[in-house]
Design a protein around this motif. Sequence first.
Motif, PDB file in Angstrom:
ATOM      1  N   PRO A  33      -0.551 -11.401   1.446  1.00 58.80           N
ATOM      2  CA  PRO A  33      -0.036 -10.792   2.672  1.00 58.80           C
ATOM      3  C   PRO A  33       0.214  -9.279   2.607  1.00 58.80           C
ATOM      4  CG  PRO A  33       1.755 -11.821   1.491  1.00 58.80           C
ATOM      5  CD  PRO A  33       0.492 -12.094   0.709  1.00 58.80           C
ATOM      6  N   ASP A  34       0.038  -8.669   1.431  1.00 53.69           N
ATOM      7  CA  ASP A  34       0.279  -7.231   1.312  1.00 53.69           C
ATOM      8  C   ASP A  34      -0.535  -6.676   0.143  1.00 53.69           C
ATOM      9  OD1 ASP A  34       1.921  -7.347  -1.205  1.00 53.69           O
ATOM     10  OD2 ASP A  34       3.306  -8.421   0.104  1.00 53.69           O
ATOM     11  N   GLY A  35      -0.543  -5.349   0.027  1.00 56.21           N
ATOM     12  CA  GLY A  35      -1.356  -4.693  -0.983  1.00 56.21           C
ATOM     13  C   GLY A  35      -1.000  -5.036  -2.422  1.00 56.21           C
ATOM     14  N   PRO A  36       0.261  -4.892  -2.830  1.00 55.79           N
ATOM     15  CA  PRO A  36       0.602  -5.201  -4.223  1.00 55.79           C
ATOM     16  C   PRO A  36       0.305  -6.652  -4.609  1.00 55.79           C
ATOM     17  CG  PRO A  36       2.323  -3.851  -3.245  1.00 55.79           C
ATOM     18  CD  PRO A  36       1.377  -4.234  -2.134  1.00 55.79           C
ATOM     19  N   GLN A  55      -4.444  -1.770   7.537  1.00 52.29           N
ATOM     20  CA  GLN A  55      -3.070  -1.553   7.978  1.00 52.29           C
ATOM     21  C   GLN A  55      -2.193  -2.665   7.404  1.00 52.29           C
ATOM     22  OE1 GLN A  55      -2.795  -1.122  12.192  1.00 52.29           O
ATOM     23  NE2 GLN A  55      -0.655  -0.542  12.122  1.00 52.29           N
ATOM     24  N   LEU A  56      -1.674  -2.416   6.187  1.00 55.25           N
ATOM     25  CA  LEU A  56      -0.886  -3.405   5.462  1.00 55.25           C
ATOM     26  C   LEU A  56       0.531  -2.879   5.212  1.00 55.25           C
ATOM     27  CD1 LEU A  56      -3.474  -4.356   2.692  1.00 55.25           C
ATOM     28  CD2 LEU A  56      -2.650  -5.883   4.489  1.00 55.25           C
ATOM     29  N   ASP A  60      -1.048   0.797   1.996  1.00 61.39           N
ATOM     30  CA  ASP A  60      -2.155   0.623   2.942  1.00 61.39           C
ATOM     31  C   ASP A  60      -3.449   0.244   2.218  1.00 61.39           C
ATOM     32  OD1 ASP A  60      -3.638   2.963   2.162  1.00 61.39           O
ATOM     33  OD2 ASP A  60      -2.527   4.196   3.592  1.00 61.39           O
ATOM     34  N   GLY A  61      -4.403  -0.224   2.980  1.00 61.05           N
ATOM     35  CA  GLY A  61      -5.657  -0.711   2.423  1.00 61.05           C
ATOM     36  C   GLY A  61      -6.468   0.348   1.697  1.00 61.05           C
ATOM     37  N   TYR A  62      -6.340   1.610   2.115  1.00 57.25           N
ATOM     38  CA  TYR A  62      -7.043   2.676   1.412  1.00 57.25           C
ATOM     39  C   TYR A  62      -6.547   2.766  -0.033  1.00 57.25           C
ATOM     40  CZ  TYR A  62      -8.113   4.175   6.194  1.00 57.25           C
ATOM     41  OH  TYR A  62      -8.520   4.231   7.504  1.00 57.25           O
ATOM     42  N   PRO A  78     -17.512  -6.590  -4.479  1.00 58.55           N
ATOM     43  CA  PRO A  78     -17.574  -5.985  -3.144  1.00 58.55           C
ATOM     44  C   PRO A  78     -16.222  -6.066  -2.437  1.00 58.55           C
ATOM     45  CG  PRO A  78     -19.344  -7.592  -3.448  1.00 58.55           C
ATOM     46  CD  PRO A  78     -18.411  -7.736  -4.603  1.00 58.55           C
ATOM     47  N   ILE A  79     -15.828  -4.967  -1.834  1.00 55.20           N
ATOM     48  CA  ILE A  79     -14.616  -4.908  -1.004  1.00 55.20           C
ATOM     49  C   ILE A  79     -15.072  -4.576   0.406  1.00 55.20           C
ATOM     50  CG2 ILE A  79     -12.418  -3.759  -0.562  1.00 55.20           C
ATOM     51  CD1 ILE A  79     -12.371  -2.960  -3.537  1.00 55.20           C
ATOM     52  N   ILE A  80     -14.696  -5.431   1.340  1.00 52.91           N
ATOM     53  CA  ILE A  80     -15.061  -5.232   2.740  1.00 52.91           C
ATOM     54  C   ILE A  80     -13.791  -4.968   3.538  1.00 52.91           C
ATOM     55  CG2 ILE A  80     -16.261  -6.189   4.748  1.00 52.91           C
ATOM     56  CD1 ILE A  80     -17.921  -5.931   2.055  1.00 52.91           C
ATOM     57  N   ALA A  81     -13.709  -3.812   4.162  1.00 53.18           N
ATOM     58  CA  ALA A  81     -12.587  -3.503   5.050  1.00 53.18           C
ATOM     59  C   ALA A  81     -12.777  -4.299   6.337  1.00 53.18           C
ATOM     60  CB  ALA A  81     -12.541  -2.011   5.345  1.00 53.18           C
ATOM     61  N   VAL A  82     -11.741  -4.989   6.742  1.00 52.29           N
ATOM     62  CA  VAL A  82     -11.739  -5.713   8.017  1.00 52.29           C
ATOM     63  C   VAL A  82     -10.544  -5.152   8.769  1.00 52.29           C
ATOM     64  CG1 VAL A  82     -11.687  -7.953   9.164  1.00 52.29           C
ATOM     65  CG2 VAL A  82     -12.718  -7.750   6.899  1.00 52.29           C
TER      66      VAL A  82
END
Length: 121
Positions: A33-36, A55-56, A60-62, A78-82
């Motif tokens: 549910p979050d970046g970490p 937007q996490l 953030d996702g970046y 592979p990392i896909i931004a959604v």
Amino acid sequence: MNRNILLIEDNEQNRYLATFLLEKRGFRIAAAPDGPTGIAAARSRTPDLILLDIQLPLMDGYDVARELRTLPSLRAIPIIAVTSYAMPGDRERCLAAGCNGYIEKPINPETFVNEIERFLS
């Protein structure tokens, strides 16, 4: 062969929809549910692909993408931004952070899984 996907997404409805569509096609999904939490899950699971909201909360996702790219065991994943970020330059910013692809939200249920599969071939 089943593929493992890590979905890093804070919105429960978005997690449900993506998980439903992908599991229907035979993928195994782990969600964070979050970046970490997503970074920790990626380290412990080594997925075949990561779907990353930008937007996490907490991170953030970046920043998540940049952190994942520093880990040798995850560099080739592979990392896909959604993301709902769809302004000029947003796609390029995702790619510059380390993402391999970019899918705009709201996702299209008819084409979403096919878009994901392109990155696994």
